[in-house]
Design a protein around this motif. Structure first.
Motif, PDB file in Angstrom:
ATOM      1  N   MET A  37       0.842  -1.195   0.000  1.00 52.34           N
ATOM      2  CA  MET A  37       0.000   0.000   0.000  1.00 52.34           C
ATOM      3  C   MET A  37       0.878   1.247   0.000  1.00 52.34           C
ATOM      4  O   MET A  37       1.919   1.276   0.633  1.00 52.34           O
ATOM      5  CB  MET A  37      -0.915   0.014   1.234  1.00 52.34           C
ATOM      6  CG  MET A  37      -1.924   1.162   1.264  1.00 52.34           C
ATOM      7  SD  MET A  37      -2.855   1.196   2.811  1.00 52.34           S
ATOM      8  CE  MET A  37      -3.785  -0.328   2.670  1.00 52.34           C
ATOM      9  N   SER A  38       0.465   2.253  -0.719  1.00 50.02           N
ATOM     10  CA  SER A  38       1.207   3.503  -0.758  1.00 50.02           C
ATOM     11  C   SER A  38       0.450   4.571   0.024  1.00 50.02           C
ATOM     12  O   SER A  38      -0.653   4.342   0.508  1.00 50.02           O
ATOM     13  CB  SER A  38       1.395   3.948  -2.212  1.00 50.02           C
ATOM     14  OG  SER A  38       0.140   4.150  -2.842  1.00 50.02           O
ATOM     15  N   THR A  39       1.056   5.731   0.148  1.00 49.39           N
ATOM     16  CA  THR A  39       0.401   6.853   0.815  1.00 49.39           C
ATOM     17  C   THR A  39      -0.245   7.751  -0.231  1.00 49.39           C
ATOM     18  O   THR A  39       0.242   7.838  -1.363  1.00 49.39           O
ATOM     19  CB  THR A  39       1.426   7.665   1.616  1.00 49.39           C
ATOM     20  OG1 THR A  39       2.468   8.097   0.738  1.00 49.39           O
ATOM     21  CG2 THR A  39       2.028   6.828   2.731  1.00 49.39           C
ATOM     22  N   PRO A  40      -1.328   8.456   0.105  1.00 48.19           N
ATOM     23  CA  PRO A  40      -2.018   8.370   1.396  1.00 48.19           C
ATOM     24  C   PRO A  40      -2.707   7.021   1.574  1.00 48.19           C
ATOM     25  O   PRO A  40      -2.981   6.317   0.611  1.00 48.19           O
ATOM     26  CB  PRO A  40      -3.038   9.513   1.325  1.00 48.19           C
ATOM     27  CG  PRO A  40      -3.302   9.684  -0.142  1.00 48.19           C
ATOM     28  CD  PRO A  40      -1.993   9.395  -0.823  1.00 48.19           C
ATOM     29  N   LYS A  82       1.484  13.018   3.552  1.00 46.30           N
ATOM     30  CA  LYS A  82       2.528  12.545   2.653  1.00 46.30           C
ATOM     31  C   LYS A  82       3.673  11.969   3.476  1.00 46.30           C
ATOM     32  O   LYS A  82       3.836  12.294   4.654  1.00 46.30           O
ATOM     33  CB  LYS A  82       3.048  13.689   1.776  1.00 46.30           C
ATOM     34  CG  LYS A  82       1.987  14.394   0.943  1.00 46.30           C
ATOM     35  CD  LYS A  82       2.598  15.436   0.041  1.00 46.30           C
ATOM     36  CE  LYS A  82       3.303  16.557   0.798  1.00 46.30           C
ATOM     37  NZ  LYS A  82       2.395  17.335   1.641  1.00 46.30           N
ATOM     38  N   VAL A  83       4.472  11.114   2.863  1.00 45.87           N
ATOM     39  CA  VAL A  83       5.661  10.597   3.521  1.00 45.87           C
ATOM     40  C   VAL A  83       6.554  11.775   3.907  1.00 45.87           C
ATOM     41  O   VAL A  83       6.789  12.679   3.103  1.00 45.87           O
ATOM     42  CB  VAL A  83       6.428   9.634   2.605  1.00 45.87           C
ATOM     43  CG1 VAL A  83       7.763   9.241   3.230  1.00 45.87           C
ATOM     44  CG2 VAL A  83       5.603   8.389   2.325  1.00 45.87           C
ATOM     45  N   HIS A 101       4.278   1.411   9.186  1.00 47.05           N
ATOM     46  CA  HIS A 101       4.616   0.763   7.924  1.00 47.05           C
ATOM     47  C   HIS A 101       4.681   1.712   6.730  1.00 47.05           C
ATOM     48  O   HIS A 101       5.426   1.442   5.780  1.00 47.05           O
ATOM     49  CB  HIS A 101       3.619  -0.358   7.633  1.00 47.05           C
ATOM     50  CG  HIS A 101       3.789  -1.558   8.516  1.00 47.05           C
ATOM     51  ND1 HIS A 101       4.687  -2.572   8.246  1.00 47.05           N
ATOM     52  CD2 HIS A 101       3.195  -1.894   9.687  1.00 47.05           C
ATOM     53  CE1 HIS A 101       4.631  -3.479   9.192  1.00 47.05           C
ATOM     54  NE2 HIS A 101       3.726  -3.102  10.086  1.00 47.05           N
ATOM     55  N   PHE A 102       3.909   2.789   6.746  1.00 49.72           N
ATOM     56  CA  PHE A 102       3.824   3.638   5.557  1.00 49.72           C
ATOM     57  C   PHE A 102       4.363   5.047   5.748  1.00 49.72           C
ATOM     58  O   PHE A 102       4.577   5.763   4.780  1.00 49.72           O
ATOM     59  CB  PHE A 102       2.372   3.714   5.072  1.00 49.72           C
ATOM     60  CG  PHE A 102       1.748   2.368   4.845  1.00 49.72           C
ATOM     61  CD1 PHE A 102       2.355   1.436   4.016  1.00 49.72           C
ATOM     62  CD2 PHE A 102       0.571   2.012   5.483  1.00 49.72           C
ATOM     63  CE1 PHE A 102       1.798   0.181   3.817  1.00 49.72           C
ATOM     64  CE2 PHE A 102       0.002   0.759   5.286  1.00 49.72           C
ATOM     65  CZ  PHE A 102       0.626  -0.162   4.449  1.00 49.72           C
ATOM     66  N   TYR A 103       4.591   5.453   7.011  1.00 50.11           N
ATOM     67  CA  TYR A 103       5.050   6.820   7.270  1.00 50.11           C
ATOM     68  C   TYR A 103       6.404   6.876   7.986  1.00 50.11           C
ATOM     69  O   TYR A 103       6.790   7.921   8.476  1.00 50.11           O
ATOM     70  CB  TYR A 103       3.980   7.598   8.041  1.00 50.11           C
ATOM     71  CG  TYR A 103       2.795   7.927   7.164  1.00 50.11           C
ATOM     72  CD1 TYR A 103       2.848   9.002   6.276  1.00 50.11           C
ATOM     73  CD2 TYR A 103       1.652   7.140   7.176  1.00 50.11           C
ATOM     74  CE1 TYR A 103       1.785   9.298   5.437  1.00 50.11           C
ATOM     75  CE2 TYR A 103       0.579   7.425   6.336  1.00 50.11           C
ATOM     76  CZ  TYR A 103       0.648   8.502   5.469  1.00 50.11           C
ATOM     77  OH  TYR A 103      -0.407   8.784   4.630  1.00 50.11           O
TER      78      TYR A 103
END
Length: 234
Positions: free
Chosen positions: A1-4, A11-12, A81-83
Motif C-alpha cells: 500500500m502507498s500513501t495516502p 505525505k511521507v 509501515h507507511f510513514y
C-alpha cells in the motif's frame, strides 16, 4: 500500500519519527495548542487530526488513536509501515485496579495483557506477551523521577470491553495488573511486528476499587505531567 492510506492523508515525511497518540482527538489538539510550536495539520481524515510541530526544537507529531484496539491497530500500523514512524507513545487514561494507584497517578505499561483476539492474526503457536520498548520506558521513568511525580511501572490490561457483562475485571488485580485501558496491547503487538518502539503512559482517571473518577473535561484538558513526560522523551 502507498500513501495516502485509507485513514491518513499525509505525505511521507509529514510525520516526525516519534508520534504521541492520545485516544481523544481533543486531547491531541490541546497538546498542539499548549506545547508545540509551528504546528501544521498533516491529517484531517475522519476528524482524527494529526499535527507535526516542534517541542524544544525537536520535531514531534501528535495524532489521536481513537478508542479500542481496532482503531489503535489501524493507525499505529499505518504510521509504522507507511510513514516511517519509529516510536509511538500512547498517552491515555486508565482505571486503577490497585489500592496504591490513585487517580491522577501515572502508570507506565511494561507489558499489556489482553482479552482481545488481536494476536490471532500473527498465527503464532502459542500466546504472545506484548511488551513496551525498554529504551522508551527507561527514559520515561527517569523523566518521572526528575519531576518527582507518583508513578508505577507494571502490567496493563488492554480490554476489548468497557462495559463488561461478566463484571470480572477485578480478577486481573490478583495477578498484579495495575490498571485497565483499551489500546496498549495492540500498539505493542504492531510495534513488535514492525520492529519499532512503543510505550503506553496512562494517567489514572478513575479507580475500579473506590469508584473515584475524573470528569471528561479533566481527561481532555489536564493530565499535564503525562503529556510533558511523553514530550520530553519524544
Amino acid at each position: 500500500m502507498s500513501t495516502p492510506t485509507p485513514h491518513i492523508s499525509a505525505k511521507v515525511g509529514d510525520f516526525a519519527k516519534t508520534v504521541l497518540m492520545p485516544g481523544d482527538p481533543l486531547r491531541a489538539k490541546f497538546i498542539v495548542d499548549h506545547y508545540l510550536e509551528d504546528a501544521v495539520l498533516v491529517n484531517p481524515v475522519r476528524g482524527v487530526n494529526g499535527y507535526t510541530g516542534t517541542y524544544k526544537g525537536k520535531k514531534v507529531s501528535v495524532m489521536a488513536s481513537g478508542m479500542g484496539m481496532p482503531s489503535m491497530g489501524i493507525y499505529s500500523y499505518e504510521l509504522f509501515h507507511f510513514y516511517d514512524v519509529d516510536n509511538i507513545i500512547r498517552i491515555g487514561s486508565a482505571g486503577s485496579l490497585q489500592e496504591d494507584l490513585k487517580i491522577r497517578d501515572i502508570a507506565f505499561g511494561m507489558g499489556a495483557c489482553t482479552n482481545s483476539s488481536f494476536a490471532r492474526q500473527f498465527e503464532l503457536p502459542g500466546d504472545f506477551a506484548p511488551i513496551a520498548s525498554f529504551e522508551l520506558l527507561q527514559k520515561a521513568v527517569k523523566a518521572a523521577e526528575n519531576r518527582k511525580v507518583h508513578y508505577k511501572v507494571g502490567n496493563f490490561l488492554s480490554s476489548d470491553t468497557f462495559y463488561d457483562d461478566s463484571q470480572r475485571t477485578m480478577d486481573w488485580a490478583k495477578m498484579g495488573i495495575l490498571c485497565v485501558e483499551m489500546e496498549a496491547a495492540a500498539l505493542y503487538m504492531n510495534a513488535a511486528r514492525a520492529g519499532k518502539n512503543a510505550l503506553a503512559i496512562c494517567t489514572i482517571s478513575d479507580s475500579i476499587i473506590t469508584g473515584e473518577q475524573t470528569t471528561s473535561e479533566e481527561r481532555q484538558n489536564s493530565f499535564h505531567e503525562m503529556m510533558e513526560i511523553a514530550l520530553e522523551i519524544a
